[in-house]
Design a protein around this motif. Structure first.
Motif, PDB file in Angstrom:
ATOM      1  N   UNK A   3       0.842  -1.196   0.000  1.00 35.34           N
ATOM      2  CA  UNK A   3       0.000   0.000   0.000  1.00 35.34           C
ATOM      3  C   UNK A   3       0.876   1.244   0.000  1.00 35.34           C
ATOM      4  N   UNK A   4       0.593   2.162  -0.900  1.00 35.00           N
ATOM      5  CA  UNK A   4       1.371   3.394  -1.045  1.00 35.00           C
ATOM      6  C   UNK A   4       0.492   4.588  -0.664  1.00 35.00           C
ATOM      7  N   UNK A   5       1.061   5.521   0.081  1.00 28.90           N
ATOM      8  CA  UNK A   5       0.363   6.761   0.436  1.00 28.90           C
ATOM      9  C   UNK A   5       1.081   7.928  -0.242  1.00 28.90           C
ATOM     10  N   UNK A   6       0.347   8.645  -1.085  1.00 29.89           N
ATOM     11  CA  UNK A   6       0.897   9.784  -1.824  1.00 29.89           C
ATOM     12  C   UNK A   6       0.218  11.075  -1.392  1.00 29.89           C
ATOM     13  N   UNK A   7       0.838  12.195  -1.728  1.00 29.21           N
ATOM     14  CA  UNK A   7       0.251  13.493  -1.439  1.00 29.21           C
ATOM     15  C   UNK A   7       1.329  14.526  -1.199  1.00 29.21           C
ATOM     16  N   UNK A 152      -0.578  -2.651  -4.734  1.00 35.07           N
ATOM     17  CA  UNK A 152      -1.966  -3.121  -4.742  1.00 35.07           C
ATOM     18  C   UNK A 152      -2.940  -1.956  -4.592  1.00 35.07           C
ATOM     19  N   UNK A 153      -2.592  -1.044  -3.689  1.00 36.82           N
ATOM     20  CA  UNK A 153      -3.469   0.093  -3.395  1.00 36.82           C
ATOM     21  C   UNK A 153      -2.644   1.369  -3.296  1.00 36.82           C
ATOM     22  N   UNK A 154      -3.134   2.434  -3.909  1.00 44.53           N
ATOM     23  CA  UNK A 154      -2.529   3.760  -3.765  1.00 44.53           C
ATOM     24  C   UNK A 154      -3.552   4.685  -3.121  1.00 44.53           C
ATOM     25  N   UNK A 187      -0.553  15.015 -11.613  1.00 49.98           N
ATOM     26  CA  UNK A 187       0.255  13.832 -11.920  1.00 49.98           C
ATOM     27  C   UNK A 187      -0.267  12.610 -11.179  1.00 49.98           C
ATOM     28  N   UNK A 188      -0.481  12.756  -9.869  1.00 50.29           N
ATOM     29  CA  UNK A 188      -0.952  11.628  -9.075  1.00 50.29           C
ATOM     30  C   UNK A 188      -2.340  11.172  -9.528  1.00 50.29           C
ATOM     31  N   UNK A 201      -7.489   5.158  -4.088  1.00 52.76           N
ATOM     32  CA  UNK A 201      -8.416   5.792  -3.151  1.00 52.76           C
ATOM     33  C   UNK A 201      -7.944   7.222  -2.906  1.00 52.76           C
ATOM     34  N   UNK A 202      -8.795   8.197  -3.213  1.00 50.08           N
ATOM     35  CA  UNK A 202      -8.433   9.600  -3.010  1.00 50.08           C
ATOM     36  C   UNK A 202      -9.250  10.173  -1.856  1.00 50.08           C
TER      37      UNK A 202
END
Length: 222
Positions: A3-7, A152-154, A187-188, A201-202
Protein backbone atom coordinates in the motif's frame (compact mmCIF):
# COMPACT_ATOMS: atom_id res chain seq x y z
CA UNK A 1 -0.62 -6.19 0.45
CA UNK A 2 1.59 -3.37 -0.74
CA UNK A 3 0.00 0.00 0.00
CA UNK A 4 1.37 3.39 -1.04
CA UNK A 5 0.36 6.76 0.44
CA UNK A 6 0.90 9.78 -1.82
CA UNK A 7 0.25 13.49 -1.44
CA UNK A 8 1.95 16.87 -1.06
CA UNK A 9 4.20 17.81 1.85
CA UNK A 10 2.13 18.66 4.92
CA UNK A 11 -0.98 16.70 3.93
CA UNK A 12 -0.48 14.17 6.73
CA UNK A 13 1.11 11.11 5.07
CA UNK A 14 3.53 10.32 7.90
CA UNK A 15 0.85 10.73 10.57
CA UNK A 16 -1.62 8.54 8.70
CA UNK A 17 0.97 5.80 8.16
CA UNK A 18 2.02 5.91 11.80
CA UNK A 19 -1.58 5.45 13.02
CA UNK A 20 -2.34 2.87 10.35
CA UNK A 21 0.74 0.84 11.34
CA UNK A 22 -0.32 0.85 15.00
CA UNK A 23 -3.91 -0.21 14.22
CA UNK A 24 -2.87 -3.01 11.86
CA UNK A 25 -0.26 -4.24 14.33
CA UNK A 26 -2.91 -4.33 17.08
CA UNK A 27 -5.01 -6.50 14.76
CA UNK A 28 -2.10 -8.96 14.60
CA UNK A 29 -0.96 -8.02 11.09
CA UNK A 30 2.77 -7.89 10.45
CA UNK A 31 3.56 -4.45 9.03
CA UNK A 32 6.71 -3.03 7.46
CA UNK A 33 7.19 0.61 6.49
CA UNK A 34 9.33 2.10 3.75
CA UNK A 35 9.97 5.54 2.26
CA UNK A 36 10.71 5.89 -1.46
CA UNK A 37 11.35 9.30 -3.00
CA UNK A 38 13.98 11.20 -4.97
CA UNK A 39 17.06 12.61 -3.20
CA UNK A 40 17.07 10.10 -0.34
CA UNK A 41 19.49 7.42 0.81
CA UNK A 42 22.89 7.66 -0.94
CA UNK A 43 21.59 10.51 -3.13
CA UNK A 44 20.79 12.59 -0.05
CA UNK A 45 24.24 12.02 1.41
CA UNK A 46 25.79 13.22 -1.87
CA UNK A 47 23.77 16.46 -1.85
CA UNK A 48 24.46 17.13 1.82
CA UNK A 49 28.19 16.53 1.39
CA UNK A 50 28.41 19.02 -1.50
CA UNK A 51 26.26 21.60 0.34
CA UNK A 52 28.46 21.41 3.44
CA UNK A 53 31.60 21.57 1.28
CA UNK A 54 30.31 24.80 -0.27
CA UNK A 55 29.24 26.21 3.10
CA UNK A 56 25.57 26.58 2.15
CA UNK A 57 22.95 27.25 4.83
CA UNK A 58 21.16 24.27 6.39
CA UNK A 59 17.61 25.67 6.39
CA UNK A 60 16.60 24.37 2.93
CA UNK A 61 17.16 21.25 0.85
CA UNK A 62 20.50 21.47 -1.02
CA UNK A 63 18.92 20.70 -4.43
CA UNK A 64 16.99 23.98 -4.02
CA UNK A 65 19.87 25.98 -2.57
CA UNK A 66 22.64 25.18 -5.06
CA UNK A 67 21.01 26.86 -8.11
CA UNK A 68 19.90 29.83 -5.97
CA UNK A 69 23.54 30.42 -5.02
CA UNK A 70 24.64 30.26 -8.65
CA UNK A 71 25.81 26.63 -8.85
CA UNK A 72 23.49 25.78 -11.75
CA UNK A 73 25.93 23.65 -13.78
CA UNK A 74 26.99 21.75 -10.65
CA UNK A 75 23.31 21.21 -9.77
CA UNK A 76 22.66 19.70 -13.21
CA UNK A 77 25.54 17.25 -12.79
CA UNK A 78 24.47 16.27 -9.28
CA UNK A 79 20.87 15.88 -10.42
CA UNK A 80 21.83 13.36 -13.11
CA UNK A 81 24.14 11.46 -10.73
CA UNK A 82 21.38 11.42 -8.13
CA UNK A 83 18.87 10.06 -10.65
CA UNK A 84 21.25 7.23 -11.57
CA UNK A 85 21.90 6.36 -7.91
CA UNK A 86 18.17 6.25 -7.16
CA UNK A 87 17.26 4.30 -10.31
CA UNK A 88 20.04 1.71 -10.14
CA UNK A 89 20.89 1.43 -6.43
CA UNK A 90 18.61 3.01 -3.84
CA UNK A 91 15.17 2.12 -5.20
CA UNK A 92 16.03 -1.44 -6.39
CA UNK A 93 17.29 -2.22 -2.86
CA UNK A 94 14.04 -0.94 -1.37
CA UNK A 95 12.00 -2.91 -3.91
CA UNK A 96 13.89 -6.04 -2.84
CA UNK A 97 12.94 -5.28 0.77
CA UNK A 98 9.30 -4.91 -0.29
CA UNK A 99 9.43 -8.18 -2.24
CA UNK A 100 10.88 -10.12 0.71
CA UNK A 101 8.35 -8.57 3.11
CA UNK A 102 5.45 -9.62 0.89
CA UNK A 103 6.86 -13.13 0.57
CA UNK A 104 6.75 -13.26 4.37
CA UNK A 105 3.07 -12.19 4.28
CA UNK A 106 3.73 -8.74 5.71
CA UNK A 107 1.71 -5.67 4.83
CA UNK A 108 4.05 -3.03 3.39
CA UNK A 109 3.16 0.65 3.82
CA UNK A 110 5.16 3.05 1.67
CA UNK A 111 5.22 6.81 2.16
CA UNK A 112 5.68 8.06 -1.41
CA UNK A 113 6.82 5.74 -4.19
CA UNK A 114 8.38 5.69 -7.66
CA UNK A 115 5.55 7.96 -8.87
CA UNK A 116 6.96 10.74 -6.67
CA UNK A 117 10.53 10.02 -7.76
CA UNK A 118 9.69 10.32 -11.45
CA UNK A 119 7.75 13.53 -10.82
CA UNK A 120 10.56 15.13 -8.79
CA UNK A 121 13.25 14.40 -11.36
CA UNK A 122 11.05 15.46 -14.27
CA UNK A 123 10.23 18.73 -12.50
CA UNK A 124 13.92 19.32 -11.70
CA UNK A 125 14.97 18.52 -15.29
CA UNK A 126 12.51 21.08 -16.64
CA UNK A 127 13.52 23.76 -14.11
CA UNK A 128 17.24 23.22 -14.76
CA UNK A 129 16.88 22.69 -18.53
CA UNK A 130 18.49 19.24 -18.36
CA UNK A 131 18.27 17.40 -21.68
CA UNK A 132 19.83 14.45 -23.49
CA UNK A 133 19.63 10.67 -23.56
CA UNK A 134 22.08 10.37 -20.65
CA UNK A 135 19.66 12.15 -18.33
CA UNK A 136 16.58 10.32 -19.66
CA UNK A 137 17.92 6.80 -19.04
CA UNK A 138 17.28 6.70 -15.26
CA UNK A 139 13.74 7.99 -15.81
CA UNK A 140 13.12 5.15 -18.27
CA UNK A 141 14.47 2.67 -15.72
CA UNK A 142 12.24 4.13 -12.99
CA UNK A 143 9.19 3.91 -15.25
CA UNK A 144 10.02 0.29 -16.06
CA UNK A 145 10.36 -0.53 -12.34
CA UNK A 146 7.05 1.17 -11.62
CA UNK A 147 5.28 -0.76 -14.37
CA UNK A 148 6.61 -4.09 -13.07
CA UNK A 149 6.20 -3.30 -9.36
CA UNK A 150 2.95 -1.37 -9.10
CA UNK A 151 1.33 -1.45 -5.62
CA UNK A 152 -1.97 -3.12 -4.74
CA UNK A 153 -3.47 0.09 -3.40
CA UNK A 154 -2.53 3.76 -3.77
CA UNK A 155 -4.02 6.24 -1.31
CA UNK A 156 -3.83 9.86 -2.51
CA UNK A 157 -4.29 12.43 0.25
CA UNK A 158 -5.24 15.91 -0.90
CA UNK A 159 -6.02 19.28 0.70
CA UNK A 160 -7.12 22.73 -0.38
CA UNK A 161 -4.19 24.95 -1.38
CA UNK A 162 -4.94 27.48 1.37
CA UNK A 163 -5.06 24.83 4.12
CA UNK A 164 -2.00 23.12 2.72
CA UNK A 165 0.07 26.29 2.65
CA UNK A 166 -0.95 27.15 6.21
CA UNK A 167 0.40 23.76 7.29
CA UNK A 168 3.63 24.46 5.38
CA UNK A 169 4.13 27.78 7.13
CA UNK A 170 3.28 26.41 10.58
CA UNK A 171 5.81 23.57 10.13
CA UNK A 172 8.53 25.78 8.65
CA UNK A 173 8.69 24.12 5.22
CA UNK A 174 9.64 27.36 3.47
CA UNK A 175 7.87 29.14 0.63
CA UNK A 176 4.87 27.25 -0.79
CA UNK A 177 5.52 26.12 -4.36
CA UNK A 178 2.08 26.36 -5.94
CA UNK A 179 3.30 25.30 -9.39
CA UNK A 180 4.78 22.08 -8.04
CA UNK A 181 1.73 21.29 -5.88
CA UNK A 182 -0.66 21.73 -8.81
CA UNK A 183 1.53 19.56 -11.05
CA UNK A 184 1.82 16.94 -8.31
CA UNK A 185 -1.97 16.83 -7.86
CA UNK A 186 -2.55 16.39 -11.60
CA UNK A 187 0.25 13.83 -11.92
CA UNK A 188 -0.95 11.63 -9.08
CA UNK A 189 -4.58 11.79 -10.18
CA UNK A 190 -3.85 10.76 -13.77
CA UNK A 191 -0.65 8.71 -13.79
CA UNK A 192 -1.44 6.34 -10.93
CA UNK A 193 -4.59 5.11 -12.67
CA UNK A 194 -2.73 4.70 -15.97
CA UNK A 195 0.00 2.37 -14.66
CA UNK A 196 -0.67 -1.13 -13.40
CA UNK A 197 -3.73 -2.82 -11.94
CA UNK A 198 -3.89 -0.64 -8.84
CA UNK A 199 -6.77 0.26 -6.56
CA UNK A 200 -6.81 4.05 -6.12
CA UNK A 201 -8.42 5.79 -3.15
CA UNK A 202 -8.43 9.60 -3.01
CA UNK A 203 -9.23 11.36 0.27
CA UNK A 204 -9.58 15.11 0.75
CA UNK A 205 -8.33 15.74 4.29
CA UNK A 206 -9.94 19.20 4.63
CA UNK A 207 -12.19 19.01 7.69
CA UNK A 208 -11.21 15.38 8.26
CA UNK A 209 -9.78 14.24 11.56
CA UNK A 210 -6.93 11.71 11.55
CA UNK A 211 -9.31 8.98 12.72
CA UNK A 212 -11.83 9.83 9.98
CA UNK A 213 -9.05 9.32 7.45
CA UNK A 214 -7.85 6.11 9.10
CA UNK A 215 -11.36 4.62 9.16
CA UNK A 216 -11.73 5.28 5.42
CA UNK A 217 -8.35 3.64 4.75
CA UNK A 218 -9.05 0.58 6.91
CA UNK A 219 -12.36 0.06 5.12
CA UNK A 220 -10.67 0.28 1.74
CA UNK A 221 -7.70 -2.00 2.31
CA UNK A 222 -9.10 -4.78 4.54
Amino acid sequence: KFIVVLGPVGVGKSTVIRYLTAILSNRKFKVNRVFIKAFHGPSYLLWIFIARLLGLPKYRAPWYLLPKFGYVRLTRILMIISAYVDAFVNIPIKLLFIYISRMLNHIVLSEEYIYSTILDYTFAYIDLNIKGSLSRLPLKVLLSLLTKKSPDTVIILTADDKNLFERWRSRGYGDPQLRYVKLERWFFTNIVRAIGDTQVLMINTDGFSIMDTIKALIKAIL
